[in-house]
Design a protein around this motif. Structure first.
Motif, PDB file in Angstrom:
ATOM      1  N   LYS A   1      33.566  45.289   4.167  1.00  0.00           N
ATOM      2  CA  LYS A   1      34.109  44.227   3.319  1.00  0.00           C
ATOM      3  C   LYS A   1      34.062  42.872   4.037  1.00  0.00           C
ATOM      4  O   LYS A   1      34.263  42.783   5.245  1.00  0.00           O
ATOM      5  CB  LYS A   1      35.556  44.583   2.952  1.00  0.00           C
ATOM      6  N   SER A   2      33.798  41.806   3.262  1.00  0.00           N
ATOM      7  CA  SER A   2      33.763  40.465   3.852  1.00  0.00           C
ATOM      8  C   SER A   2      35.167  39.915   4.041  1.00  0.00           C
ATOM      9  O   SER A   2      36.117  40.323   3.359  1.00  0.00           O
ATOM     10  CB  SER A   2      32.954  39.516   2.966  1.00  0.00           C
ATOM     11  N   LYS A   3      35.284  38.983   4.959  1.00  0.00           N
ATOM     12  CA  LYS A   3      36.582  38.351   5.258  1.00  0.00           C
ATOM     13  C   LYS A   3      36.347  36.922   5.693  1.00  0.00           C
ATOM     14  O   LYS A   3      35.294  36.576   6.246  1.00  0.00           O
ATOM     15  CB  LYS A   3      37.318  39.129   6.350  1.00  0.00           C
ATOM     16  N   SER A   4      37.338  36.073   5.457  1.00  0.00           N
ATOM     17  CA  SER A   4      37.227  34.645   5.786  1.00  0.00           C
ATOM     18  C   SER A   4      37.769  34.386   7.179  1.00  0.00           C
ATOM     19  O   SER A   4      38.807  33.745   7.369  1.00  0.00           O
ATOM     20  CB  SER A   4      37.971  33.798   4.747  1.00  0.00           C
ATOM     21  N   ILE A   5      37.042  34.873   8.172  1.00  0.00           N
ATOM     22  CA  ILE A   5      37.405  34.643   9.570  1.00  0.00           C
ATOM     23  C   ILE A   5      36.189  34.963  10.428  1.00  0.00           C
ATOM     24  O   ILE A   5      35.363  35.813  10.066  1.00  0.00           O
ATOM     25  CB  ILE A   5      38.605  35.526   9.993  1.00  0.00           C
ATOM     26  N   GLY A   6      36.050  34.258  11.519  1.00  0.00           N
ATOM     27  CA  GLY A   6      34.957  34.525  12.449  1.00  0.00           C
ATOM     28  C   GLY A   6      35.248  33.899  13.804  1.00  0.00           C
ATOM     29  O   GLY A   6      36.189  33.103  13.941  1.00  0.00           O
ATOM     30  N   TYR A   7      34.433  34.269  14.766  1.00  0.00           N
ATOM     31  CA  TYR A   7      34.595  33.757  16.131  1.00  0.00           C
ATOM     32  C   TYR A   7      33.229  33.320  16.647  1.00  0.00           C
ATOM     33  O   TYR A   7      32.251  34.074  16.574  1.00  0.00           O
ATOM     34  CB  TYR A   7      35.196  34.829  17.051  1.00  0.00           C
TER      35      TYR A   7
ATOM     36  N   GLU B   1      36.824  29.033   8.362  1.00  0.00           N
ATOM     37  CA  GLU B   1      35.996  28.453   7.301  1.00  0.00           C
ATOM     38  C   GLU B   1      34.669  29.184   7.154  1.00  0.00           C
ATOM     39  O   GLU B   1      33.811  28.764   6.370  1.00  0.00           O
ATOM     40  CB  GLU B   1      35.733  26.975   7.576  1.00  0.00           C
ATOM     41  N   VAL B   2      34.501  30.282   7.897  1.00  0.00           N
ATOM     42  CA  VAL B   2      33.266  31.059   7.808  1.00  0.00           C
ATOM     43  C   VAL B   2      33.574  32.434   7.217  1.00  0.00           C
ATOM     44  O   VAL B   2      34.733  32.844   7.133  1.00  0.00           O
ATOM     45  CB  VAL B   2      32.602  31.224   9.189  1.00  0.00           C
ATOM     46  N   THR B   3      32.536  33.126   6.819  1.00  0.00           N
ATOM     47  CA  THR B   3      32.691  34.478   6.275  1.00  0.00           C
ATOM     48  C   THR B   3      31.928  35.461   7.144  1.00  0.00           C
ATOM     49  O   THR B   3      30.751  35.249   7.461  1.00  0.00           O
ATOM     50  CB  THR B   3      32.152  34.552   4.831  1.00  0.00           C
ATOM     51  N   THR B   4      32.614  36.519   7.542  1.00  0.00           N
ATOM     52  CA  THR B   4      31.977  37.603   8.284  1.00  0.00           C
ATOM     53  C   THR B   4      32.307  38.914   7.573  1.00  0.00           C
ATOM     54  O   THR B   4      33.138  38.959   6.669  1.00  0.00           O
ATOM     55  CB  THR B   4      32.467  37.669   9.741  1.00  0.00           C
ATOM     56  N   THR B   5      31.645  39.973   7.980  1.00  0.00           N
ATOM     57  CA  THR B   5      31.891  41.279   7.371  1.00  0.00           C
ATOM     58  C   THR B   5      32.405  42.260   8.417  1.00  0.00           C
ATOM     59  O   THR B   5      32.176  42.088   9.612  1.00  0.00           O
ATOM     60  CB  THR B   5      30.617  41.856   6.732  1.00  0.00           C
ATOM     61  N   GLY B   6      33.083  43.283   7.926  1.00  0.00           N
ATOM     62  CA  GLY B   6      33.551  44.357   8.797  1.00  0.00           C
ATOM     63  C   GLY B   6      35.013  44.221   9.168  1.00  0.00           C
ATOM     64  O   GLY B   6      35.482  43.133   9.521  1.00  0.00           O
TER      65      GLY B   6
END
Length: 426
Positions: A256-262, A355-360
């Motif tokens: 599933k995608s989520k609005s967080i990343g590093y 402000e980015v979208t990542t998955t998992g």
């Protein structure tokens, strides 16, 4: 003595030559008269044609076609005024471009829904719509009639068609859930729950799924279809309908995608705060970011690590974004890449970016209870009916794809409409 009689003049005889001359003169007068009339008529026609072509005809130009119905520029202008009727003149003018796009889309959609509703046997007559407009002291024109009709149709479609299609009962589960960025975070929260931590408080703070976060992890009683739609996931729902009641799940991985990343960033070159040549790696958890940083410390190649770990579109280029300038990425990105205090070149990070979208990520799920053929509450029934309506409208657009023509709305006509409406509201 009698008066002497006056001498009487003999009658004057007009010669043939004189008569011919008189006739020619009259013919010339008539010719001049009718020529003048013709010239005046021609001038009037030219003036009228000019006015028609420049001022009247553009209003009647077609700007869209849906099946066999054509919509004119006048219709679109009325539609724009309908959607902008509550704006101040100043705001109306500044929002004209946006309002034209909105009005154009709704023009097509209202016609598609009208036709679709008619196929379902649901109609609203013009007299009913016009009576409503007049009662509310609103402008009556084709556009306002269509859009007001759309409101009536939507109400009837919902009440008479879509809501009755939703079952009144279904197998349901009462569940709690939260979606977390990494397996290690899920393990830490599991331990915290085992030590008396509050599930709802932890879900409200940490869940990356919008629905479970809004519900503070307590999702209540719902059907499988409703939960899958609201959560945008099947894995936690499938688990909830089969798992043991009252037992917290192991971390359940989901793409599933989520609005967080590093970000981990390698600045190759930088020209002060104007631009920078960078390589990037974007991952979905701080755990992955720490792994990447350790591998870089151990001497592994940044480009190869980007191809292996990064979720950014630049991964195939080894994370190379080329030269970037402030504002092309997120605020968090700019805060690091264009911060001179962090050095001119080298590796930066990891740093967080929402402000980015990542998955998992990993779900923690607890089943409170389960029940077969339980009555559905009104909120769920209405939500499912609304979803069915949205799917139906999408299908109307798909089916009519080859019957919708908006190529008539050229930049020239759009500019003309904006100018006319600007003049009207200035």
């Amino acid at each position: 003595m009698a008066k002497k009689k006056k001498d009487e003049k003999p009658p004057r005889h007009i010669s043939k030559r004189q008569l011919s001359s008189i006739k020619r003169h009259k013919r010339r007068q008539r010719l001049i008269f009718f020529s003048g009339i013709i010239i005046i008529v021609v001038v009037l026609v030219i003036v009228f044609v000019g006015i028609y072509m420049g001022e009247i005809r553009p209003y009647h130009k077609t700007i869209a076609k849906v099946y066999d119905r054509e919509f004119s520029a006048q219709y679109l202008m009325d539609a724009v005024e309908y959607f902008g009727q509550y704006y101040s003149p100043e705001t109306f003018i500044t929002q004209l471009s946006s309002l034209i796009n909105i009005a154009s889309n709704y023009t097509v959609q209202s016609e598609l829904i009208r036709r679709g509703a008619e196929d379902l046997g649901i109609t609203v007559e013009d007299d009913e719509v016009k009576a409503s407009l007049k009662e509310n002291k609103e402008t009556v024109n084709d556009a306002s009639v269509d859009f007001t009709r759309l409101g009536f149709l939507n109400e009837r479609l919902f009440e008479e068609h879509f809501l009755p299609q939703v079952p009144t009962s279904a197998d349901q589960v009462n569940m709690m859930a939260m979606f977390l960025e990494s397996e290690s975070q899920a393990a830490n929260i599991t331990a915290e729950l085992a030590n008396g931590g509050n599930f709802t408080a932890l879900a409200a703070e940490h869940s990356l799924d919008v629905y479970s976060k809004e519900k503070m992890g307590d999702l209540g009683w719902h059907s499988r279809e409703f939960l899958e739609s609201e959560m945008g996931a099947t894995i936690p729902v499938e688990y909830a309908f089969t798992a043991e009641i009252g037992v917290l799940s192991q971390p359940l991985y989901d793409e599933k995608s989520k609005s967080i990343g590093y970000w981990v960033v390698n600045i190759l070159e930088r020209e002060e705060d104007i631009q920078a040549h960078v390589q990037v790696i974007l991952v979905g958890s701080v755990e992955e970011a720490d792994i990447v940083m350790q591998k870089l410390i151990d001497g592994e190649d940044f480009g190869e690590l980007a191809r292996e770990f990064s979720q950014d579109i630049s991964r195939e280029q080894g994370g190379d974004l080329g030269w970037v300038t402030p504002g092309t990425r997120s605020e968090a990105f700019d805060a690091y890449v264009f911060n001179p205090e962090l050095g001119d070149v080298g590796v930066l990070g990891p740093f967080h970016d929402d402000e980015v979208t990542t998955t998992g990520g990993y779900w923690l799920v607890k089943v409170v209870d389960r029940e077969e053929n339980r009555p559905l509450d009104e909120e769920e029934r209405e939500t499912r009916a609304s979803q069915s309506y949205d799917d139906w409208v999408t299908q109307l657009w798909d089916v009519a794809a080859n019957e919708i023509d908006r190529t008539y709305l050229t930049p020239q006509i759009t500019t003309w409409i904006m100018e006319k409406l600007t003049d009207k509201y200035s």
